[in-house]
Design an enzyme around this catalytic site. Structure first.
Site, PDB file in Angstrom:
ATOM      1  N   HIS A  51       0.874  -1.184   0.000  1.00 42.88           N
ATOM      2  CA  HIS A  51       0.000   0.000   0.000  1.00 42.88           C
ATOM      3  C   HIS A  51       0.909   1.232   0.000  1.00 42.88           C
ATOM      4  CE1 HIS A  51      -3.454   2.418   0.551  1.00 42.88           C
ATOM      5  NE2 HIS A  51      -3.845   2.071   1.764  1.00 42.88           N
TER       6      HIS A  51
ATOM      7  N   HIS B 244      -2.505  -2.150 -10.006  1.00 42.11           N
ATOM      8  CA  HIS B 244      -3.411  -1.517  -9.048  1.00 42.11           C
ATOM      9  C   HIS B 244      -4.697  -2.321  -9.019  1.00 42.11           C
ATOM     10  CE1 HIS B 244      -5.738   1.605  -7.029  1.00 42.11           C
ATOM     11  NE2 HIS B 244      -4.581   2.136  -6.696  1.00 42.11           N
TER      12      HIS B 244
ATOM     13  N   ASP C 125       2.817   5.460  -7.132  1.00 41.34           N
ATOM     14  CA  ASP C 125       4.077   5.331  -6.397  1.00 41.34           C
ATOM     15  C   ASP C 125       5.297   5.159  -7.281  1.00 41.34           C
ATOM     16  OD1 ASP C 125       3.116   5.557  -3.807  1.00 41.34           O
ATOM     17  OD2 ASP C 125       2.322   3.526  -3.902  1.00 41.34           O
TER      18      ASP C 125
HETATM   19  N1  ACO Z   1       4.539  -6.998 -10.885  1.00 41.75           N
HETATM   20  C1  ACO Z   1       4.385  -8.187 -11.510  1.00 41.75           C
HETATM   21  N2  ACO Z   1       3.215  -8.839 -11.615  1.00 41.75           N
HETATM   22  C2  ACO Z   1       2.154  -8.261 -11.044  1.00 41.75           C
HETATM   23  C3  ACO Z   1       2.233  -7.024 -10.382  1.00 41.75           C
HETATM   24  C4  ACO Z   1       3.478  -6.402 -10.316  1.00 41.75           C
HETATM   25  N3  ACO Z   1       3.627  -5.219  -9.712  1.00 41.75           N
HETATM   26  N4  ACO Z   1       1.018  -6.680  -9.904  1.00 41.75           N
HETATM   27  C5  ACO Z   1       0.193  -7.677 -10.269  1.00 41.75           C
HETATM   28  N5  ACO Z   1       0.868  -8.625 -10.966  1.00 41.75           N
HETATM   29  C6  ACO Z   1       0.321  -9.846 -11.587  1.00 41.75           C
HETATM   30  C7  ACO Z   1       0.023 -10.886 -10.547  1.00 41.75           C
HETATM   31  O1  ACO Z   1       1.119 -11.749 -10.350  1.00 41.75           O
HETATM   32  C8  ACO Z   1      -1.161 -11.595 -11.176  1.00 41.75           C
HETATM   33  O2  ACO Z   1      -0.687 -12.403 -12.208  1.00 41.75           O
HETATM   34  P1  ACO Z   1      -1.347 -13.870 -12.423  1.00 41.75           P
HETATM   35  O3  ACO Z   1      -2.749 -13.586 -12.848  1.00 41.75           O
HETATM   36  O4  ACO Z   1      -0.496 -14.504 -13.474  1.00 41.75           O
HETATM   37  O5  ACO Z   1      -1.272 -14.569 -11.104  1.00 41.75           O
HETATM   38  C9  ACO Z   1      -1.947 -10.459 -11.845  1.00 41.75           C
HETATM   39  O6  ACO Z   1      -0.926  -9.477 -12.160  1.00 41.75           O
HETATM   40  C10 ACO Z   1      -3.007  -9.843 -10.994  1.00 41.75           C
HETATM   41  O7  ACO Z   1      -2.409  -9.413  -9.772  1.00 41.75           O
HETATM   42  P2  ACO Z   1      -3.108  -9.424  -8.368  1.00 41.75           P
HETATM   43  O8  ACO Z   1      -2.064  -9.618  -7.313  1.00 41.75           O
HETATM   44  O9  ACO Z   1      -4.270 -10.360  -8.375  1.00 41.75           O
HETATM   45  O10 ACO Z   1      -3.674  -7.955  -8.313  1.00 41.75           O
HETATM   46  P3  ACO Z   1      -4.233  -7.248  -7.034  1.00 41.75           P
HETATM   47  O11 ACO Z   1      -5.320  -6.351  -7.489  1.00 41.75           O
HETATM   48  O12 ACO Z   1      -4.541  -8.215  -5.949  1.00 41.75           O
HETATM   49  O13 ACO Z   1      -2.966  -6.407  -6.533  1.00 41.75           O
HETATM   50  C11 ACO Z   1      -1.413  -4.698  -6.161  1.00 41.75           C
HETATM   51  C12 ACO Z   1      -2.806  -5.043  -6.701  1.00 41.75           C
HETATM   52  C13 ACO Z   1      -1.286  -5.174  -4.707  1.00 41.75           C
HETATM   53  C14 ACO Z   1      -1.248  -3.176  -6.170  1.00 41.75           C
HETATM   54  C15 ACO Z   1      -0.347  -5.387  -7.061  1.00 41.75           C
HETATM   55  O14 ACO Z   1      -0.494  -4.923  -8.386  1.00 41.75           O
HETATM   56  C16 ACO Z   1       1.067  -5.148  -6.539  1.00 41.75           C
HETATM   57  O15 ACO Z   1       1.538  -5.880  -5.674  1.00 41.75           O
HETATM   58  N6  ACO Z   1       1.783  -4.102  -7.081  1.00 41.75           N
HETATM   59  C17 ACO Z   1       3.090  -3.771  -6.609  1.00 41.75           C
HETATM   60  C18 ACO Z   1       2.985  -2.984  -5.310  1.00 41.75           C
HETATM   61  C19 ACO Z   1       2.499  -1.575  -5.538  1.00 41.75           C
HETATM   62  O16 ACO Z   1       2.977  -0.857  -6.419  1.00 41.75           O
HETATM   63  N7  ACO Z   1       1.550  -1.139  -4.680  1.00 41.75           N
HETATM   64  C20 ACO Z   1       1.036   0.236  -4.723  1.00 41.75           C
HETATM   65  C21 ACO Z   1      -0.412   0.257  -5.022  1.00 41.75           C
HETATM   66  S1  ACO Z   1      -0.947   1.908  -5.117  1.00 41.75           S
HETATM   67  C22 ACO Z   1      -1.184   2.331  -3.542  1.00 41.75           C
HETATM   68  O17 ACO Z   1      -1.404   1.593  -2.640  1.00 41.75           O
HETATM   69  C23 ACO Z   1      -1.130   3.743  -3.260  1.00 41.75           C
END
Ligand code: ACO
Length: 428
Positions: free
Chosen positions: A267, A306, A362
């Site tokens: 987050h 996201h 971010d």
């Molecule tokens: N890098 C690589 N792969 C990713 C990323 C990433 N940053 N984010 C999602 N994916 C992939 C997942 O592995 C998944 O792949 P799959 O379907 O083959 O298993 C798919 O994309 C969907 O991802 P989820 O984890 O289901 O997406 P979710 O909505 O649960 O997660 C999140 C969102 C937590 C923001 C995620 O994208 C992440 O971890 N990003 C990196 C951390 C980040 O930048 N957080 C800031 C968010 S903005 C904020 O809070 C202000």
């Protein structure tokens, strides 16, 4: 005819007409679906709240597919261009842009409450020199509840407004204090002649000069970053704010919990994680190998993806432009080149395109914060300062919503069936 959803229960052959409002059915309307009259009734199972609206809100609108973000109906791009953080926080909290008089009064109220009680400073002095700023920040916010017992009058609108003013006014001072504690410098008193962001820079960076003069470009950049981070509807920390607030505890205690949620690397900790990631990658030639590891599921490309935005986060676009202005003053952040290359590859690569992973707020904000002289572990604190306005607005909306009650999700029990206590010597 009203919109309804017809559900046929194959177990009983019964049909149910469930009303649809705002494209949504009420989960409680499913409770009537049961096989035997003494059953609990149908529930929905939604881990991580992927498809559940827990409130109605008039504060922030997001269209994740189109990359639209509105505060009280105003596009984030227009606010970032024309507004400042104090005006935007007023808008978020009270629903309308302030008139000249309202804004003057609001700004005066905030500047009148910037001082911290001496005992808060003593409390913070108790932390070790290397304590994480976010750990100190959320503890200090929680501690404020003991300084303002009147904050328990949560159903008094005047009292709620006072706590909003106090919190928005004091969080920059707490943030500045924790920063100066870490680097062993004395606390700087607020300068009420400066803007909200200018005064924050003053409390952070003032040395021996008689009067601190913030650089106008950096002051504006910080203010715009604050506008962009002020609210983001029902994200994890805001849901925590609402959940804790639903117990009718004071807002300082609830906000400490919201800040704790923001601390997490998925987050508010993500911009810190972006810079750590860039440092670990180390140089341009290591990028292809890193992307390979991301695609193999061994790493995450931090600052990408996201839960809601499935296109370019509109805040990331504004921040990317802001970065150029800041780097003209501070010099280029050497990590920028790597960030741009990662973005270029990711926007073309099938893995990221098919999963609709784009830069989020971010991805670039950390580069700006670092160029402005902030250490990495201050980043989540810089997020918490403006989000305080959003948390307080959402808290008030929750308290004044007659449909809200103490938040209490259900579960599907998957544990052991009833069994008798076994004496210790008989256990295996
Ligand atoms: N890098 C690589 N792969 C990713 C990323 C990433 N940053 N984010 C999602 N994916 C992939 C997942 O592995 C998944 O792949 P799959 O379907 O083959 O298993 C798919 O994309 C969907 O991802 P989820 O984890 O289901 O997406 P979710 O909505 O649960 O997660 C999140 C969102 C937590 C923001 C995620 O994208 C992440 O971890 N990003 C990196 C951390 C980040 O930048 N957080 C800031 C968010 S903005 C904020 O809070 C202000």
């Amino acid at each position: 005819m009203a919109d309804t959803l017809t559900i046929t229960d194959n177990r009983t052959g019964k049909q149910y007409e469930i009303p649809i409002q705002d494209g949504t059915i009420r989960a409680m309307d499913l409770r009537q679906i049961k096989v035997k009259p003494d059953e609990f009734g149908m529930m929905t199972y939604d881990p991580a709240f992927m498809n559940t609206a827990a409130c109605k809100s008039r504060i922030t609108f997001i269209d994740g597919d189109k990359g639209i973000l509105l505060y009280r109906g105003y596009p984030i791009e227009q606010l970032a261009e024309h507004s400042d953080f104090l005006e935007t926080s007023y808008l978020i909290l009270f629903g309308e842009l302030p008139t000249e008089t309202q804004l003057a009064e609001w700004s005066r109220d905030i500047t009148m409450h910037t001082m911290l009680h001496e005992n808060i400073k003593k409390f913070l002095e108790g932390f070790r020199y290397d304590a994480h700023p976010m750990g100190m920040f959320l503890s200090a916010v929680g501690a404020l509840s003991t300084f303002y017992p009147d904050a328990k009058n949560i159903f008094d609108a005047e009292s709620r407004r006072l706590q909003m003013v106090r919190l928005i006014a004091k969080v920059p001072g707490i943030a500045a204090y924790v920063y100066r504690h870490n680097i062993g410098r004395p606390f700087v008193l607020p300068d009420n002649e400066l803007s909200f962001s200018g005064n924050f820079l003053n409390m952070l960076f003032k040395m021996t000069e008689l009067r601190y003069k913030p650089h106008p470009v950096l002051e504006r950049a910080l203010d715009v970053l604050f506008i962009l981070h002020a609210d983001h509807e029902q994200n994890c920390s805001t849901s925590v704010m609402r959940n804790i607030g639903s117990t009718h505890v004071d807002p300082y205690s609830a906000l400490a919990g919201a800040a704790a949620a923001l601390y997490g690397p998925l987050h508010g900790g993500a911009n810190e994680a972006v810079l750590r990631m860039l440092n670990e990658i180390g140089s341009m030639q290591n990028i292809p190998a890193f992307i390979k590891r991301v695609k193999a599921g061994e790493e995450r490309l931090m600052g990408f993806g996201h839960r809601v935005y499935k296109s370019y986060d509109p805040r990331a676009k504004i921040i990317k432009r802001m970065a150029d202005l800041v780097f003209e003053v501070t010099g280029k952040n050497p990590l920028l080149e790597m960030a741009l290359e990662l973005e270029r590859i990711a926007l073309e690569d099938e893995y990221f395109v098919s999963r609709r992973l784009y830069p989020n707020v971010d991805f670039y904000s950390g580069l700006i914060y670092q160029a402005m002289g902030f250490p990495l572990d201050m980043f989540p604190v810089l997020f918490a300062i403006p989000r305080t306005a959003g948390w307080m607005a959402q808290w008030e909306e929750m308290l004044t919503d007659p449909e809200q009650k103490i938040a209490r999700p259900r579960q599907i029990y998957t544990g052991s069936a009833p069994r008798d206590y076994a004496a210790r010597e008989k256990r295996r």
